[in-house]
Scaffold this motif. Structure first.
Motif, PDB file in Angstrom:
ATOM      1  N   SER A 116       0.856  -1.182   0.000  1.00  0.00           N
ATOM      2  CA  SER A 116       0.000   0.000   0.000  1.00  0.00           C
ATOM      3  C   SER A 116       0.891   1.230   0.000  1.00  0.00           C
ATOM      4  CB  SER A 116      -0.937   0.025   1.203  1.00  0.00           C
ATOM      5  OG  SER A 116      -0.193   0.121   2.402  1.00  0.00           O
TER       6      SER A 116
ATOM      7  N   SER B 125      -3.670   9.269   1.453  1.00  0.00           N
ATOM      8  CA  SER B 125      -4.364   8.129   0.860  1.00  0.00           C
ATOM      9  C   SER B 125      -5.856   8.381   0.713  1.00  0.00           C
ATOM     10  CB  SER B 125      -4.123   6.870   1.699  1.00  0.00           C
ATOM     11  OG  SER B 125      -4.537   7.083   3.034  1.00  0.00           O
TER      12      SER B 125
ATOM     13  N   ASN C  76      -4.516   5.432  -7.562  1.00  0.00           N
ATOM     14  CA  ASN C  76      -4.073   4.348  -6.688  1.00  0.00           C
ATOM     15  C   ASN C  76      -3.941   3.031  -7.438  1.00  0.00           C
ATOM     16  OD1 ASN C  76      -3.931   6.010  -4.403  1.00  0.00           O
ATOM     17  ND2 ASN C  76      -6.120   5.737  -3.991  1.00  0.00           N
TER      18      ASN C  76
ATOM     19  N   ASN D  39      -0.573   3.220  -8.852  1.00  0.00           N
ATOM     20  CA  ASN D  39       0.504   3.646  -7.932  1.00  0.00           C
ATOM     21  C   ASN D  39       1.234   4.861  -8.480  1.00  0.00           C
ATOM     22  OD1 ASN D  39       0.017   1.602  -6.026  1.00  0.00           O
ATOM     23  ND2 ASN D  39       1.399   0.179  -7.057  1.00  0.00           N
TER      24      ASN D  39
END
Length: 123
Positions: free
Chosen positions: A30, A53, A73, A76
């Protein structure tokens, strides 16, 4: 291992725009916060923009209203859209990411940096 690769820098005239991208790859579980920093010759590295995030953003006063940070996300990847560029924006821009990764069976979070991309704004 985790790598951050930046792209999108270059030479632009004052008033122009550039879009920087930074993609993270490797052993990633993550990514927490991501950000862009810049360093002009003879100066310290300063925060330009930061995104959490949960997509909360903050900006240096000098770029508010001109720069926009965003992230994908699924890829990435973090972006920095830079508009109304000024000569004082000239610097090497670095991407930063807080990545949760693992090694030897241990999980940990650490900061990673890209190699930097040059942005030059001519007057």
């Amino acid at each position: 291992q985790v790598q951050l690769v930046e792209s999108g820098g270059g030479l632009v005239q004052a008033g122009g725009s550039l879009r920087l991208s930074c993609s993270a790859s490797g052993r990633i579980f993550s990514i927490n916060a991501m950000g862009w920093y810049r360093q002009a010759p003879g100066k310290q590295r300063d925060l330009v923009a930061h995104i959490t995030s949960s997509d909360t953003t903050n900006y240096a006063d000098s770029v508010k209203g001109r720069f926009t940070i965003s992230r994908d996300n699924a890829k990435n990847t973090v972006y920095l859209q830079m508009n109304s560029l000024k000569p004082e924006d000239t610097a090497v821009y670095y991407c930063n990411a807080q990545v949760r990764t693992s090694s030897g069976g241990y999980y940990y979070t650490r900061d990673y940096w890209g190699q930097g991309t040059q942005v030059t704004v001519s007057s």
